[in-house]
Design a protein around this motif. Structure first.
Motif, PDB file in Angstrom:
ATOM      1  N   ALA A 124       0.775  -1.067  -0.004  1.00 16.10           N
ATOM      2  CA  ALA A 124      -0.061  -0.044  -0.079  1.00 16.10           C
ATOM      3  C   ALA A 124       0.812   1.062  -0.002  1.00 16.10           C
ATOM      4  O   ALA A 124       0.398   2.230   0.716  1.00 16.10           O
ATOM      5  CB  ALA A 124      -0.742  -0.149   1.155  1.00 16.10           C
ATOM      6  N   LEU A 125       2.035   1.181  -0.450  1.00 15.07           N
ATOM      7  CA  LEU A 125       3.157   2.128  -0.719  1.00 15.07           C
ATOM      8  C   LEU A 125       4.205   1.917  -0.103  1.00 15.07           C
ATOM      9  O   LEU A 125       4.297   1.751   1.276  1.00 15.07           O
ATOM     10  CB  LEU A 125       2.698   3.677  -0.349  1.00 15.07           C
ATOM     11  N   THR A 126       5.376   1.902  -0.865  1.00 14.88           N
ATOM     12  CA  THR A 126       6.715   1.993  -0.120  1.00 14.88           C
ATOM     13  C   THR A 126       7.560   3.261  -0.675  1.00 14.88           C
ATOM     14  O   THR A 126       7.031   3.582  -1.594  1.00 14.88           O
ATOM     15  CB  THR A 126       7.765   0.688  -0.454  1.00 14.88           C
ATOM     16  N   TYR A 129       7.659   1.938  -4.526  1.00 14.92           N
ATOM     17  CA  TYR A 129       6.486   1.747  -5.367  1.00 14.92           C
ATOM     18  C   TYR A 129       5.153   2.221  -4.833  1.00 14.92           C
ATOM     19  O   TYR A 129       4.855   2.178  -3.641  1.00 14.92           O
ATOM     20  CB  TYR A 129       6.323   0.295  -5.631  1.00 14.92           C
ATOM     21  N   HIS A 130       4.121   2.646  -5.626  1.00 15.68           N
ATOM     22  CA  HIS A 130       2.796   2.725  -5.008  1.00 15.68           C
ATOM     23  C   HIS A 130       2.104   1.864  -6.014  1.00 15.68           C
ATOM     24  O   HIS A 130       1.049   2.589  -6.783  1.00 15.68           O
ATOM     25  CB  HIS A 130       2.418   4.220  -4.963  1.00 15.68           C
ATOM     26  N   PRO A 131       1.962   0.408  -6.137  1.00  9.70           N
ATOM     27  CA  PRO A 131       1.317  -0.226  -7.176  1.00  9.70           C
ATOM     28  C   PRO A 131      -0.319  -0.111  -7.302  1.00  9.70           C
ATOM     29  O   PRO A 131      -0.781  -0.193  -8.250  1.00  9.70           O
ATOM     30  CB  PRO A 131       1.663  -1.582  -6.974  1.00  9.70           C
ATOM     31  N   GLY A 159      11.050  12.122  -9.182  1.00 11.93           N
ATOM     32  CA  GLY A 159      11.164  10.635  -9.709  1.00 11.93           C
ATOM     33  C   GLY A 159      11.019   9.801  -8.539  1.00 11.93           C
ATOM     34  O   GLY A 159      11.959   9.078  -8.101  1.00 11.93           O
ATOM     35  N   ASN A 160       9.865   9.632  -7.950  1.00 13.87           N
ATOM     36  CA  ASN A 160       9.606   9.149  -6.712  1.00 13.87           C
ATOM     37  C   ASN A 160       9.113   7.996  -6.815  1.00 13.87           C
ATOM     38  O   ASN A 160       8.907   7.300  -7.895  1.00 13.87           O
ATOM     39  CB  ASN A 160       8.938   9.829  -5.784  1.00 13.87           C
ATOM     40  N   ASN A 161       8.364   7.257  -5.809  1.00 18.41           N
ATOM     41  CA  ASN A 161       7.753   6.025  -5.916  1.00 18.41           C
ATOM     42  C   ASN A 161       6.412   5.741  -6.909  1.00 18.41           C
ATOM     43  O   ASN A 161       6.532   5.011  -7.745  1.00 18.41           O
ATOM     44  CB  ASN A 161       7.084   5.768  -4.228  1.00 18.41           C
ATOM     45  N   MET A 162       5.948   7.079  -7.086  1.00 18.36           N
ATOM     46  CA  MET A 162       4.963   6.993  -8.015  1.00 18.36           C
ATOM     47  C   MET A 162       5.277   7.011  -9.450  1.00 18.36           C
ATOM     48  O   MET A 162       4.970   6.253 -10.315  1.00 18.36           O
ATOM     49  CB  MET A 162       3.747   8.278  -7.826  1.00 18.36           C
ATOM     50  N   ALA A 163       6.302   7.550  -9.549  1.00 17.37           N
ATOM     51  CA  ALA A 163       7.007   7.777 -10.867  1.00 17.37           C
ATOM     52  C   ALA A 163       7.634   6.341 -11.388  1.00 17.37           C
ATOM     53  O   ALA A 163       7.589   5.899 -12.429  1.00 17.37           O
ATOM     54  CB  ALA A 163       8.372   8.933 -10.960  1.00 17.37           C
ATOM     55  N   VAL A 221       0.958  14.460 -11.848  1.00 20.98           N
ATOM     56  CA  VAL A 221       1.789  15.207 -10.795  1.00 20.98           C
ATOM     57  C   VAL A 221       1.753  14.542  -9.469  1.00 20.98           C
ATOM     58  O   VAL A 221       0.788  14.083  -9.115  1.00 20.98           O
ATOM     59  CB  VAL A 221       1.474  16.722 -10.589  1.00 20.98           C
ATOM     60  N   ASP A 222       2.740  14.938  -8.572  1.00 26.60           N
ATOM     61  CA  ASP A 222       2.509  14.327  -7.409  1.00 26.60           C
ATOM     62  C   ASP A 222       3.651  15.350  -6.416  1.00 26.60           C
ATOM     63  O   ASP A 222       4.175  16.310  -6.986  1.00 26.60           O
ATOM     64  CB  ASP A 222       3.336  12.991  -7.082  1.00 26.60           C
ATOM     65  N   VAL A 223       3.503  15.530  -5.247  1.00 31.26           N
ATOM     66  CA  VAL A 223       4.287  16.137  -4.175  1.00 31.26           C
ATOM     67  C   VAL A 223       5.650  16.294  -4.658  1.00 31.26           C
ATOM     68  O   VAL A 223       6.171  15.150  -5.095  1.00 31.26           O
ATOM     69  CB  VAL A 223       4.178  15.827  -2.557  1.00 31.26           C
ATOM     70  N   TRP A 224       6.363  17.288  -4.284  1.00 31.88           N
ATOM     71  CA  TRP A 224       8.042  17.543  -4.436  1.00 31.88           C
ATOM     72  C   TRP A 224       8.802  16.615  -3.370  1.00 31.88           C
ATOM     73  O   TRP A 224       9.832  16.372  -3.481  1.00 31.88           O
ATOM     74  CB  TRP A 224       8.403  18.684  -4.695  1.00 31.88           C
ATOM     75  N   ALA A 225       8.101  16.573  -2.071  1.00 27.52           N
ATOM     76  CA  ALA A 225       8.652  15.682  -1.188  1.00 27.52           C
ATOM     77  C   ALA A 225       7.820  14.943  -0.424  1.00 27.52           C
ATOM     78  O   ALA A 225       6.805  14.987  -0.119  1.00 27.52           O
ATOM     79  CB  ALA A 225       9.058  16.854  -0.230  1.00 27.52           C
ATOM     80  N   SER A 226       8.206  13.653  -0.703  1.00 23.00           N
ATOM     81  CA  SER A 226       7.189  12.555  -0.180  1.00 23.00           C
ATOM     82  C   SER A 226       7.298  12.363   1.203  1.00 23.00           C
ATOM     83  O   SER A 226       8.244  12.881   1.848  1.00 23.00           O
ATOM     84  CB  SER A 226       7.673  11.298  -1.036  1.00 23.00           C
ATOM     85  N   MET A 227       6.517  11.370   1.805  1.00 20.58           N
ATOM     86  CA  MET A 227       6.384  11.186   2.957  1.00 20.58           C
ATOM     87  C   MET A 227       7.910  10.534   3.451  1.00 20.58           C
ATOM     88  O   MET A 227       8.541   9.560   2.899  1.00 20.58           O
ATOM     89  CB  MET A 227       5.282  10.003   3.407  1.00 20.58           C
ATOM     90  N   GLY A 228       8.478  10.804   4.398  1.00 21.54           N
ATOM     91  CA  GLY A 228       9.684  10.675   5.022  1.00 21.54           C
ATOM     92  C   GLY A 228      10.883  11.683   4.595  1.00 21.54           C
ATOM     93  O   GLY A 228      11.887  11.597   4.953  1.00 21.54           O
ATOM     94  N   HIS A 261      -3.636  13.526  -9.983  1.00 25.37           N
ATOM     95  CA  HIS A 261      -2.707  13.798  -8.860  1.00 25.37           C
ATOM     96  C   HIS A 261      -3.259  12.781  -7.802  1.00 25.37           C
ATOM     97  O   HIS A 261      -4.527  12.588  -7.196  1.00 25.37           O
ATOM     98  CB  HIS A 261      -2.825  15.280  -8.382  1.00 25.37           C
ATOM     99  N   CYS A 262      -2.338  11.957  -7.237  1.00 25.44           N
ATOM    100  CA  CYS A 262      -2.714  10.755  -6.283  1.00 25.44           C
ATOM    101  C   CYS A 262      -3.037  11.441  -5.079  1.00 25.44           C
ATOM    102  O   CYS A 262      -3.920  10.730  -4.478  1.00 25.44           O
ATOM    103  CB  CYS A 262      -1.368  10.110  -6.306  1.00 25.44           C
ATOM    104  N   LEU A 263      -2.793  12.787  -4.632  1.00 24.69           N
ATOM    105  CA  LEU A 263      -2.982  13.446  -3.511  1.00 24.69           C
ATOM    106  C   LEU A 263      -2.316  12.749  -2.106  1.00 24.69           C
ATOM    107  O   LEU A 263      -2.195  11.580  -2.405  1.00 24.69           O
ATOM    108  CB  LEU A 263      -4.738  13.544  -3.230  1.00 24.69           C
ATOM    109  N   PRO A 264      -2.089  13.451  -1.254  1.00 28.87           N
ATOM    110  CA  PRO A 264      -2.398  14.860  -1.017  1.00 28.87           C
ATOM    111  C   PRO A 264      -1.650  15.499  -1.927  1.00 28.87           C
ATOM    112  O   PRO A 264      -0.511  15.434  -2.132  1.00 28.87           O
ATOM    113  CB  PRO A 264      -1.999  14.948   0.534  1.00 28.87           C
ATOM    114  N   ALA A 265      -2.225  16.796  -2.113  1.00 31.19           N
ATOM    115  CA  ALA A 265      -1.413  17.957  -3.072  1.00 31.19           C
ATOM    116  C   ALA A 265      -1.113  19.018  -2.286  1.00 31.19           C
ATOM    117  O   ALA A 265      -1.692  19.583  -1.120  1.00 31.19           O
ATOM    118  CB  ALA A 265      -2.867  18.236  -4.135  1.00 31.19           C
TER     119      ALA A 265
HETATM  120  N1  NVA Z   1       4.839  10.161  -3.337  1.00 27.54           N
HETATM  121  C1  NVA Z   1       3.877  10.144  -2.265  1.00 27.54           C
HETATM  122  C2  NVA Z   1       2.716   9.670  -2.519  1.00 27.54           C
HETATM  123  C3  NVA Z   1       1.661  10.037  -1.633  1.00 27.54           C
HETATM  124  C4  NVA Z   1       0.370   8.975  -1.728  1.00 27.54           C
HETATM  125  C5  NVA Z   1       4.682   9.794  -1.146  1.00 27.54           C
HETATM  126  O1  NVA Z   1       5.122   9.047  -0.926  1.00 27.54           O
HETATM  127  O2  NVA Z   1       4.412  10.826   0.060  1.00 27.54           O
END
Ligand code: NVA
Ligand code: CP
Length: 308
Positions: A124-126, A129-131, A159-163, A221-228, A261-265
């Motif tokens: 459910a996200l690493t 990846y976010h498959p 170029g994050n998990n979503m990319a 599009v997605d955030v420029w700074a991901s969680m962590g 946008h997968c959100l949060p934005a």
């Molecule tokens: N790239 C973002 C996606 C959030 C759903 C993150 O990992 O925080």
């Protein structure tokens, strides 16, 4: 042998497509009011080490919607947070529930849980990846565009998990993907190399948002700074100057392009308020589809043994 859902690249196009098709059918069925009880008597545990609004609630709503039960556990409140080995946690949880849905940092964590749990594990996200997200995003693209073949999809930003996951999706499904990422924030090199080899000519990595978006049917599009990465937020802002998806940049895409946008934005950073709230944005349909897609995944993975 239980199957898991840890990365898109573990599956072929036909199987991934069948889950999207099933999600579309389940969505229509739910809208018609037909009861869905196929997971009655089944329980899923959500083990989350990072925050979540959409993924958590859409998985919970999906499981309850199919007649099942949910146990949510934040990893920091569990014994994992005090150092209990993953392999012990996995084997214990595997005795209580029928599937694990995990949000964590390292891909290695979901892999280890999958190795030991004895039940299906869903990523459910690493950080890598976010498959689940990209699969439900493909469902949204299919709903809006009716097909994926020949589509030009743009990725503008980190170029994050979503990319990384979109790159795997392009290699599997065969649509064209143009990414624009700053030089220091490019996707995972191995993933990119593998995907480019698998689907020569389909994927391009650029450093110019205008070039990547030109003629696009779908803009991501997605955030420029991901969680962590919260501590890097300020320094990242400077690197992403010129990467905001605003009306001027979106004007370079096709007139009928949709914005995902997968959100949060973060309005005013990766995307302008005008674009996010504008007529090309499909973000709330996109968010809704997570629930239908998660129903399809839970149904498939939890019932896989009874179908064998
Ligand atoms: N790239 C973002 C996606 C959030 C759903 C993150 O990992 O925080
Ligand atoms: N898109 C997504 O995964 O959102 P959450 O972080 O709120 O789950």
């Amino acid at each position: 042998m239980h199957k898991h859902f840890l990365a898109l690249s573990d599956y072929k196009k036909d199987e991934l497509s069948s889950w999207i098709d099933r999600a579309i059918a389940l969505k229509a069925e739910a809208a018609s009011g037909k009861p869905q009880q196929q997971l009655a008597g089944k329980t899923v545990c959500l083990l989350f080490e990072k925050p979540s609004t959409r993924t958590r609630v859409s998985f919970e709503a999906a499981m309850y919607g199919l007649g099942g039960q949910v146990i949510f556990m934040s990893a920091r409140d569990s014994q994992l947070g005090r150092g209990e080995p993953l392999k012990d946690t996995a084997r214990v949880l595997g005795r209580y529930v029928h599937a694990l849905v995990v949000r964590t940092f390292g891909q290695r964590v979901v892999e280890e849980l999958a190795h030991y749990a004895g039940i299906p594990v869903i990523n459910a996200l690493t950080d890598l990846y976010h498959p689940c997200q990209v699969l439900s995003d493909l469902m949204t693209v299919l709903e809006k565009k009716q097909h994926l073949d020949g589509l030009n999809i743009a990725w503008i930003g980190d170029g994050n998990n979503m990319a990384n996951t979109w790159i795997e999706a392009a290699a599997i499904f065969g649509f064209k993907l143009k990414l624009a990422c700053p030089e220091t924030f490019t996707p995972d090199k191995d993933i990119l190399q593998r995907a480019m080899k698998q689907a020569p000519g389909s994927i391009e990595l650029l450093h110019n948002p205008q070039a990547a978006i030109a003629g696009a049917d779908v803009v991501n599009v997605d955030v420029w700074a991901s969680m962590g990465q919260e501590a890097e937020q300020e320094t990242r802002l400077a690197h992403f100057s010129g990467y905001q998806l605003n009306a001027a940049l979106l004007g370079k895409a096709k007139a009928e392009a949709i914005v995902l946008h997968c959100l949060p934005a973060h309005r005013g950073e990766e995307v302008s308020e005008e674009v996010l709230e504008g007529p090309q944005s499909v973000i709330f349909d996109q968010a809704e589809n997570k629930m239908h897609l998660h129903k399809a995944l839970l149904e498939h993975f939890i019932l896989q043994d009874s179908r064998a």
